[in-house]
Enzyme design. Sequence first.
Site, PDB file in Angstrom:
ATOM      1  N   HIS A 114       0.818  -1.217   0.000  1.00 50.94           N
ATOM      2  CA  HIS A 114       0.000   0.000   0.000  1.00 50.94           C
ATOM      3  C   HIS A 114       0.852   1.269   0.000  1.00 50.94           C
ATOM      4  CE1 HIS A 114       0.837   1.025   4.231  1.00 50.94           C
ATOM      5  NE2 HIS A 114       0.883  -0.290   4.408  1.00 50.94           N
ATOM      6  N   HIS A 120      12.458  -0.626 -12.644  1.00 50.98           N
ATOM      7  CA  HIS A 120      12.363  -2.087 -12.852  1.00 50.98           C
ATOM      8  C   HIS A 120      12.434  -2.775 -11.499  1.00 50.98           C
ATOM      9  CE1 HIS A 120      13.992  -5.895 -15.127  1.00 50.98           C
ATOM     10  NE2 HIS A 120      13.035  -6.184 -14.261  1.00 50.98           N
TER      11      HIS A 120
END
Length: 202
Positions: free
Chosen positions: A128, A137
């Site tokens: 979250h 990446h």
Amino acid sequence: MSERKLYLYGASGHGKVVTEIAESLGLSIGGFVDANPVIRELLEYPVSTDLPLGEQVLFISIGNNRIRKKLVSELVNEQFATLIHPDAIVSRRSIIGNGTVIMGGAALNADVKIGTHCIINTNASVDHDCQLDDFVHISPNVALAGDVSVGEGTHIGIGACVIQGVRIGKWCTVGAGAVIIGDVPDGATVVGNPGRIIKTNE
């Protein structure tokens, strides 16, 4: 009006994985574009050194963050696809930018914000309130705890873990299996458990 075909820019191993995601989504794939003239075919799709004429949708299927950014700056008039594997778990309250791929088994929880042309690789977990800037990446099996931020162009290596609230700067490299328990400045390479900076790019 005929369906616009998807062309993948980069005929490599990463391109293979992206192709199978596109196939699983039922997209019409026209082929690959790659600078290497030796490669003529990949996964039974044609490979060309040039983009076809006409309208198409592109996806940059290259793992290197700097190369992706360079190509995006050159392909200013193109439309880019966003690809999310059907087996990824993506909160409806997350935001995902254009040109990003979310691979199989990845999980994105509530209020996650992912920039453009990012890679969230296989089985990565982004909890979250995380925020990932453009061209990031996240490698397979990476775990980002809640409220982590990752700056533009950073690469987090396979199996690395980042504890909650950490701020990682731009164009950093986090080594495979590293455990990040503190903030990381721009351009730093961090390895080990606990993570330690071994160099910083100017």
